[in-house]
Design a protein around this motif. Structure first.
Motif, PDB file in Angstrom:
ATOM      1  N   THR A 228      21.884  50.670  -7.041  1.00  0.00           N
ATOM      2  CA  THR A 228      23.280  49.838  -7.161  1.00  0.00           C
ATOM      3  C   THR A 228      23.031  49.006  -8.633  1.00  0.00           C
ATOM      4  O   THR A 228      23.858  48.893  -9.508  1.00  0.00           O
ATOM      5  N   TYR A 229      21.610  48.402  -8.637  1.00  0.00           N
ATOM      6  CA  TYR A 229      21.607  47.415  -9.992  1.00  0.00           C
ATOM      7  C   TYR A 229      20.758  47.836 -10.708  1.00  0.00           C
ATOM      8  O   TYR A 229      20.541  47.358 -11.959  1.00  0.00           O
ATOM      9  N   GLY A 230      19.362  48.424 -10.500  1.00  0.00           N
ATOM     10  CA  GLY A 230      18.560  49.296 -11.214  1.00  0.00           C
ATOM     11  C   GLY A 230      17.616  48.136 -11.742  1.00  0.00           C
ATOM     12  O   GLY A 230      16.802  48.606 -12.575  1.00  0.00           O
ATOM     13  N   SER A 231      17.213  46.997 -11.044  1.00  0.00           N
ATOM     14  CA  SER A 231      16.314  46.146 -11.513  1.00  0.00           C
ATOM     15  C   SER A 231      15.564  45.652 -10.269  1.00  0.00           C
ATOM     16  O   SER A 231      16.005  45.067  -9.396  1.00  0.00           O
ATOM     17  N   LEU A 235      16.609  42.720  -7.051  1.00  0.00           N
ATOM     18  CA  LEU A 235      15.961  42.800  -5.692  1.00  0.00           C
ATOM     19  C   LEU A 235      15.519  41.476  -5.173  1.00  0.00           C
ATOM     20  O   LEU A 235      15.831  40.948  -4.171  1.00  0.00           O
ATOM     21  N   GLY A 236      14.773  40.656  -6.339  1.00  0.00           N
ATOM     22  CA  GLY A 236      14.124  39.541  -5.782  1.00  0.00           C
ATOM     23  C   GLY A 236      15.304  38.427  -5.726  1.00  0.00           C
ATOM     24  O   GLY A 236      15.272  37.657  -4.648  1.00  0.00           O
ATOM     25  N   LEU A 237      16.319  38.628  -6.089  1.00  0.00           N
ATOM     26  CA  LEU A 237      17.685  37.764  -6.072  1.00  0.00           C
ATOM     27  C   LEU A 237      18.142  37.993  -4.974  1.00  0.00           C
ATOM     28  O   LEU A 237      18.706  36.982  -4.068  1.00  0.00           O
ATOM     29  N   MET A 238      18.289  39.164  -4.509  1.00  0.00           N
ATOM     30  CA  MET A 238      18.792  39.382  -3.179  1.00  0.00           C
ATOM     31  C   MET A 238      18.124  39.179  -1.799  1.00  0.00           C
ATOM     32  O   MET A 238      18.597  38.307  -1.089  1.00  0.00           O
ATOM     33  N   ALA A 283      29.035  48.686  -2.045  1.00  0.00           N
ATOM     34  CA  ALA A 283      28.147  48.184  -3.191  1.00  0.00           C
ATOM     35  C   ALA A 283      28.965  47.238  -4.021  1.00  0.00           C
ATOM     36  O   ALA A 283      29.168  47.532  -5.227  1.00  0.00           O
ATOM     37  N   PRO A 284      28.964  45.981  -3.465  1.00  0.00           N
ATOM     38  CA  PRO A 284      29.743  45.070  -4.450  1.00  0.00           C
ATOM     39  C   PRO A 284      28.838  44.457  -5.461  1.00  0.00           C
ATOM     40  O   PRO A 284      27.891  44.787  -5.737  1.00  0.00           O
ATOM     41  N   ALA A 285      29.516  43.236  -6.413  1.00  0.00           N
ATOM     42  CA  ALA A 285      28.898  42.942  -7.343  1.00  0.00           C
ATOM     43  C   ALA A 285      27.623  42.026  -6.747  1.00  0.00           C
ATOM     44  O   ALA A 285      27.467  41.863  -5.545  1.00  0.00           O
TER      45      ALA A 285
END
Length: 383
Positions: A228-231, A235-238, A283-285
């Motif tokens: 979804t975000y590619g980084s 993932l760490g922020l999630m 798959a939101p922002a």
């Protein structure tokens, strides 16, 4: 974060990522059951230190082999299995330290367990964003060196700052510890779990919950972030959002938990845990995803300190290590299967159906918790 991202980056396979997580959890299940009596005999403090030092070696071997002789996938699985096998007794030992240390501090057991779990959630809040930045800067294989160093730091902290809680030589408790054999100790712990209906059901619900939540964060979330975000930073922020929610939920339970009805708290938390993942299906922002995971983490805050408090209250101190080890490991018995199934579900069904299925299962677990007559004993146990 480093090992799942390392597998995904080097193999490109969600199934292999699931197999890796499954190997770790399978080892933890086996070690928790068979290692409980060893923890009781060796002592909680000593077992924690030895487990951390051994864990540092297994983690460090992954980048060492990868950068020198080369690392085959089956070798990675062996090292991950050994890491899980050595990590589980250490976790049991640290959890076993809580009741005695809480008594020395004149702290209520629910508040002590909330503090213990809250510190873990705080590390989950700070660690993943830091790991994402480190992976982005140094590559996953190099970050594992830092991971190994943290095990050593943990061993040093426990050795230097945690007082021993072991019975002195010649006391009745020490004599009982020497008297029984290993298999007798193991059987005694398993028999206690089987006899105590409330403890048995608490672990039964834990089996289903761990079958869902551990694969969700070890397999589905890394795949979700990459697709979804590619980084790894995202993932760490999630995961940081989830950790901050878990920390907030745990702190609030530590302050007010002794005033709340235990059964209603547990059922409400399980029901709330699954709802935010319906948001991720769209798959939101990134900001919306972090908010949804904050809510899920908040719901996860109370159940762990609540469950450990009940278990510590009902278990004789002399067998606490084996009951904690066996019980917690048995509650994770479905997680290795869940890891593997999630990996293959992502490749066969795709991301959205997998997320929707996990969310629906969580609602079913909440309903099961509400209908279980055994859980009415939660509030009676406190009385």
């Amino acid at each position: 974060m480093a090992i799942p991202w390392f597998v995904l980056q080097t193999t490109g396979s969600a199934a292999r990522m699931g197999l890796t997580g499954g190997a770790f959890l399978l080892a933890a299940v086996v070690a928790g059951v068979v290692g409980g009596p060893v923890v009781d005999r060796v002592g909680f403090k000593r077992a924690s230190i030895v487990a951390d030092l051994a864990g540092a070696v297994t983690v460090a071997l992954i980048p060492l082999l990868y950068h020198t002789a080369g690392l085959l996938f089956w070798q990675l699985l062996v090292l991950v299995f050994l890491g899980g096998f050595l990590d589980a007794p250490g976790h049991t030992a640290r959890q076993g330290l809580v009741p005695v240390l809480a008594g020395r501090a004149w702290m209520g057991i629910e508040r002590a367990n909330s503090a213990f779990q809250g510190i873990q959630h705080a590390s989950f809040l700070l660690g993943p964003p830091l790991a994402g930045l480190l992976i982005h800067s140094f590559a996953p294989s190099n970050v594992l060196w830092i991971d190994a160093a943290t095990f050593v730091a943990s061993a040093v902290v426990v050795a230097a700052l945690v007082p021993s809680t072991e019975p002195r030589a010649g006391t009745a408790a020490a004599g009982r510890r020497r008297a029984g054999g290993y298999l007798a100790d193991l059987a005694e712990g398993m028999a206690f779990i089987r006899r105590d209906r409330l403890v048995f059901w608490m672990f039964g619900i834990g089996v289903v919950a761990n079958f869902l939540v551990l694969p969700l964060f070890a397999v589905v979330m890394p795949f979700f972030a990459k697709q979804t975000y590619g980084s790894a930073v995202d993932l760490g922020l999630m995961l940081g959002g989830f950790g901050s929610g878990a920390l907030a939920g745990t702190v609030l339970y530590g302050v007010f938990g002794h005033l709340l009805p235990r059964r209603a708290t547990l059922v409400s938390a399980v029901l709330l845990m699954g709802l935010p993942f319906w948001v991720l299906v769209a798959a939101p922002a990134l900001g919306v995803t972090i908010g949804a995971l904050f809510v899920a983490g908040f719901a996860l805050g109370p159940p762990n300190p609540l469950a450990y408090s009940v278990l510590q209250e009902r278990t004789p101190p002399r067998m606490l290590g084996r009951v904690l080890g066996a019980g917690v490991s048995l509650s994770m018995v479905g997680a290795p299967v869940g890891m593997v199934l999630c990996g293959f579900a992502l490749e066969i069904l795709g991301l959205r159906p997998t997320l929707a299925g996990i969310s629906a299962c969580y609602l079913a677990v909440g309903l099961l918790s509400f209908l279980s007559p055994a859980l009415h004993g939660l509030d009676k146990a406190r009385g």
